[in-house]
Scaffold this motif. Structure first.
Motif, mmCIF file in Angstrom:
data_model
loop_
_atom_site.group_PDB
_atom_site.id
_atom_site.type_symbol
_atom_site.label_atom_id
_atom_site.label_comp_id
_atom_site.label_asym_id
_atom_site.label_seq_id
_atom_site.Cartn_x
_atom_site.Cartn_y
_atom_site.Cartn_z
ATOM 1 N N SER A 21 20.531 49.234 14.049
ATOM 2 C CA SER A 21 21.974 49.931 13.770
ATOM 3 C C SER A 21 22.936 48.767 13.838
ATOM 4 O O SER A 21 23.030 47.756 14.454
ATOM 5 C CB SER A 21 22.251 50.872 14.917
ATOM 6 N N PHE A 22 24.079 49.109 13.101
ATOM 7 C CA PHE A 22 25.412 48.354 13.381
ATOM 8 C C PHE A 22 25.977 48.483 14.467
ATOM 9 O O PHE A 22 26.143 49.575 15.165
ATOM 10 C CB PHE A 22 26.538 48.652 12.249
ATOM 11 N N GLY A 23 26.566 47.172 15.135
ATOM 12 C CA GLY A 23 27.618 47.132 16.337
ATOM 13 C C GLY A 23 29.042 47.079 15.515
ATOM 14 O O GLY A 23 29.237 46.626 14.442
ATOM 15 N N ASN A 24 29.701 47.345 16.500
ATOM 16 C CA ASN A 24 31.131 47.277 16.157
ATOM 17 C C ASN A 24 31.665 45.953 15.513
ATOM 18 O O ASN A 24 32.563 45.701 14.845
ATOM 19 C CB ASN A 24 32.128 47.821 17.014
ATOM 20 N N HIS A 25 30.881 44.924 16.206
ATOM 21 C CA HIS A 25 31.279 43.640 16.007
ATOM 22 C C HIS A 25 30.731 42.826 14.803
ATOM 23 O O HIS A 25 30.811 41.875 14.216
ATOM 24 C CB HIS A 25 31.019 42.694 16.917
ATOM 25 N N ASP A 26 29.697 43.794 14.143
ATOM 26 C CA ASP A 26 29.186 43.329 12.955
ATOM 27 C C ASP A 26 29.747 43.392 11.613
ATOM 28 O O ASP A 26 29.638 42.823 10.653
ATOM 29 C CB ASP A 26 27.779 43.960 12.739
ATOM 30 N N GLY B 229 26.279 53.504 6.444
ATOM 31 C CA GLY B 229 25.326 52.674 7.315
ATOM 32 C C GLY B 229 24.522 53.417 8.354
ATOM 33 O O GLY B 229 23.999 52.963 9.346
ATOM 34 N N PHE B 230 24.105 54.673 7.716
ATOM 35 C CA PHE B 230 23.276 55.245 8.834
ATOM 36 C C PHE B 230 22.160 55.830 7.872
ATOM 37 O O PHE B 230 22.091 55.801 6.693
ATOM 38 C CB PHE B 230 24.084 56.687 9.430
ATOM 39 N N TYR B 231 20.807 56.153 8.360
ATOM 40 C CA TYR B 231 19.782 56.819 7.943
ATOM 41 C C TYR B 231 18.649 57.406 8.788
ATOM 42 O O TYR B 231 18.948 57.209 10.075
ATOM 43 C CB TYR B 231 18.922 55.302 7.316
ATOM 44 N N THR B 232 17.875 57.813 8.202
ATOM 45 C CA THR B 232 16.491 58.409 8.948
ATOM 46 C C THR B 232 15.190 58.169 8.385
ATOM 47 O O THR B 232 15.386 57.722 7.036
ATOM 48 C CB THR B 232 16.488 59.904 9.025
ATOM 49 N N VAL B 233 14.480 57.781 9.237
ATOM 50 C CA VAL B 233 13.058 57.275 8.707
ATOM 51 C C VAL B 233 12.025 58.039 9.720
ATOM 52 O O VAL B 233 12.401 58.524 10.877
ATOM 53 C CB VAL B 233 12.703 55.747 8.712
ATOM 54 N N VAL C 70 16.544 58.701 13.869
ATOM 55 C CA VAL C 70 17.750 58.998 13.130
ATOM 56 C C VAL C 70 18.848 57.808 13.687
ATOM 57 O O VAL C 70 19.011 57.805 15.157
ATOM 58 C CB VAL C 70 18.423 60.473 13.617
ATOM 59 N N ALA C 71 19.241 57.014 12.838
ATOM 60 C CA ALA C 71 20.162 55.734 13.192
ATOM 61 C C ALA C 71 21.192 56.138 12.800
ATOM 62 O O ALA C 71 21.878 56.147 11.574
ATOM 63 C CB ALA C 71 19.289 54.674 12.347
ATOM 64 N N LEU C 72 22.345 56.302 13.620
ATOM 65 C CA LEU C 72 23.639 56.563 13.571
ATOM 66 C C LEU C 72 24.454 55.323 13.310
ATOM 67 O O LEU C 72 24.294 54.209 13.974
ATOM 68 C CB LEU C 72 24.368 57.573 14.647
ATOM 69 N N ASN C 73 25.550 55.598 12.726
ATOM 70 C CA ASN C 73 26.900 54.549 12.777
ATOM 71 C C ASN C 73 27.795 55.163 13.649
ATOM 72 O O ASN C 73 28.926 55.477 12.807
ATOM 73 C CB ASN C 73 27.064 53.910 11.049
ATOM 74 N N THR C 74 27.762 54.982 14.836
ATOM 75 C CA THR C 74 28.859 55.617 15.653
ATOM 76 C C THR C 74 30.276 54.824 15.497
ATOM 77 O O THR C 74 31.198 55.249 16.001
ATOM 78 C CB THR C 74 28.386 55.861 17.097
ATOM 79 N N ASN C 75 29.945 53.461 15.001
ATOM 80 C CA ASN C 75 31.182 52.369 14.950
ATOM 81 C C ASN C 75 32.322 53.324 14.185
ATOM 82 O O ASN C 75 33.525 52.893 14.393
ATOM 83 C CB ASN C 75 30.867 51.380 14.342
ATOM 84 N N THR D 16 19.397 56.711 17.678
ATOM 85 C CA THR D 16 19.695 55.348 18.095
ATOM 86 C C THR D 16 21.143 55.199 17.198
ATOM 87 O O THR D 16 21.447 55.927 16.339
ATOM 88 C CB THR D 16 18.578 54.243 17.795
ATOM 89 N N GLY D 17 21.699 54.244 18.010
ATOM 90 C CA GLY D 17 23.016 53.631 17.426
ATOM 91 C C GLY D 17 23.819 52.892 18.415
ATOM 92 O O GLY D 17 22.867 52.373 19.346
ATOM 93 N N HIS D 18 24.773 52.566 18.330
ATOM 94 C CA HIS D 18 25.728 51.397 19.050
ATOM 95 C C HIS D 18 26.337 51.903 20.049
ATOM 96 O O HIS D 18 26.140 51.874 21.412
ATOM 97 C CB HIS D 18 26.235 50.464 18.300
ATOM 98 N N ILE D 19 27.415 52.586 19.723
ATOM 99 C CA ILE D 19 28.316 53.274 20.788
ATOM 100 C C ILE D 19 27.929 54.702 21.218
ATOM 101 O O ILE D 19 27.936 55.611 20.367
ATOM 102 C CB ILE D 19 29.637 53.201 20.332
ATOM 103 N N ALA D 20 27.598 55.198 22.436
ATOM 104 C CA ALA D 20 27.177 56.333 22.896
ATOM 105 C C ALA D 20 28.468 57.307 22.831
ATOM 106 O O ALA D 20 29.662 56.799 23.090
ATOM 107 C CB ALA D 20 26.803 56.285 24.251
ATOM 108 N N PRO D 21 28.293 58.507 22.876
ATOM 109 C CA PRO D 21 29.551 59.405 23.008
ATOM 110 C C PRO D 21 29.634 59.426 24.537
ATOM 111 O O PRO D 21 28.953 58.919 25.647
ATOM 112 C CB PRO D 21 29.131 60.804 22.520
#
Ligand SMILES: [Zn+2]
Length: 398
Positions: free
Chosen positions: A76-81, A120-124, A133-138, A177-182
């Motif tokens: 997943s992307f992080g906010n710094h990416d 920048g999100f997807y599922t496989v 499920v990969a989220l882009n929460t950024n 999965t993702g970078h920033i949690a709620p």
């Protein structure tokens, strides 16, 4: 600067390489890896650019591919990416398009191209039939000025709802999965825009029956959370892994990596083995010895990491003097030497406990007030034993 870096800096390549090689030697034949982002350094925008970030993402991707050639990595992307950092605008940016090519061997499903290019999100589906499920929460990050703080940027909420609905119909189990949690951090703030944090939490609660667990990063700390419904029924375990980078955003911490044992049929998480590098010792010896810090079964006596088991554990941690909470706080900062572990006082304890189970502002505030009031009642009861001055100071604390 030591060979493996130091706590005020992002990691040198020796530490990055060492962490991935340690993962390989701990268990080379895992089903998959989760990579929760922020590969790009915590640097001033003036000192980096899109091309520079791209080289870092290329190098990190290549390191995973060469170390684990037969294992998919769900990244997943992080906010710094992104460049400029924290700015994630919907649709067809160079970052999304170039990274889809980088991660193509892992996102081996062209039906996801549109989602990835859009946001920048997807599922496989993994080889073991668990859906990732990969989220882009950024996109919802409060420092992202490229979107509105409300609404559904990039259509990720609609997509998530449809994806979880389809998983429910097919009786699939999902790991998110993702970078920033709620939810809330140690500073008592949520990292996501309020409205979007609430909307994400609402969707997750609605589909708790298909979500086995969620994994995030971002906070550089070892964090446990548990999403519950309005009646307090535990629904979904949420895990935040500590970072490899030793750079500190809060309390001083060591670098960490983890191994998760899960049930391949139900997706239920059974045990987490957390490994860490004693950075000071590694620099002194000029060799990295990654060690087991703890596993959840041994440290907390948990039969598994089901929502019910975690609910029981959190109940015990409500007592700040419990050995469960003391351990949790030491692991939160990835076990630096005792003299470097900052005390977690009463306010800190209430923040940690409420951050575990509350994801909405009003609920967090209520939880916090309840803990502080119940502590005050408990201490008032003991007042004759403790003496006047102590009870007075605690009264002031209210
Ligand atoms: Zn981050």
């Amino acid at each position: 600067m030591g060979l493996f870096g130091n706590i005020w800096c992002d990691p040198p390549w020796t530490l990055v390489e060492s962490s991935v090689q340690a993962m390989k030697s701990i268990k080379p034949d895992v089903d998959f890896l989760l990579w929760t982002g922020d590969s790009v350094l915590h640097a001033d925008v003036a000192k980096i650019n899109h091309t520079f970030n791209g080289i870092i993402l290329d190098n990190a991707t290549e390191l995973f591919k060469t170390t684990f050639p037969d294992t998919p990595v769900y990244a997943s992307f992080g906010n710094h990416d992104s460049y400029p950092m924290d700015q994630f605008k919907p649709r067809n940016t160079a970052l999304y398009n170039e990274t889809l090519a980088r991660w193509r061997t892992w996102i081996d499903d062209s039906s996801q191209d549109e989602n990835f290019r859009k946001g920048g999100f997807y599922t496989v589906k993994t080889a073991k039939n668990i859906r990732i499920v990969a989220l882009n929460t950024n996109i919802y990050y409060k420092d992202n000025k490229a979107v509105h703080a409300e609404g559904d940027p990039a259509g990720q909420f609609d997509w998530l709802t449809q994806t979880l609905e389809a998983a429910r119909q097919k009786k699939e189990k999902v790991i998110i999965t993702g970078h920033i949690a709620p939810g809330f951090q140690l500073n008592q703030e949520t990292e996501l825009y309020t409205h979007q944090n609430g909307r994400l939490v609402k969707i997750l609660k609605q589909y708790y029956d298909v979500i086995s667990a969620m994994h995030f990063g971002h906070e550089h700390a070892d964090v446990l959370k548990l999403l519950r419904n309005g009646d307090g029924v535990p629904l979904i375990p949420v895990f935040l892994a500590p970072s490899v980078t030793p750079i500190t955003l809060g309390p001083l911490h060591n670098p960490g990596i983890r191994l998760v044992k899960y049930d391949r049929v139900t997706g239920t998480h059974i045990d987490i083995s957390q490994y860490y590098l004693d950075l000071h010792a590694a620099n002194k010896a000029e060799i990295a010895r990654w060690k087991l810090e703890y596993n959840t079964s041994g440290a907390y006596g948990l039969p598994d990491l089901s929502p019910e088991a975690l609910d029981n554990l959190i109940d015990k941690m409500k007592d700040p003097a419990s050995h469960e909470f003391k351990r949790y706080w030491k692991y939160y900062v990835v076990s630096p030497a005792d003299e470097f572990i900052e005390d977690c006082d009463t306010l800190c304890h209430a923040t940690v406990i409420c951050g575990m189970t509350e994801f909405i502002q009003a609920d967090f505030v209520n939880c916090f007030a309840e803990i502080i009031i119940s502590l005050s009642v408990r201490v008032t009861y003991c007042m004759p034993l403790l003496g006047l001055s102590l009870s007075l100071s605690l009264f002031l604390f209210m």
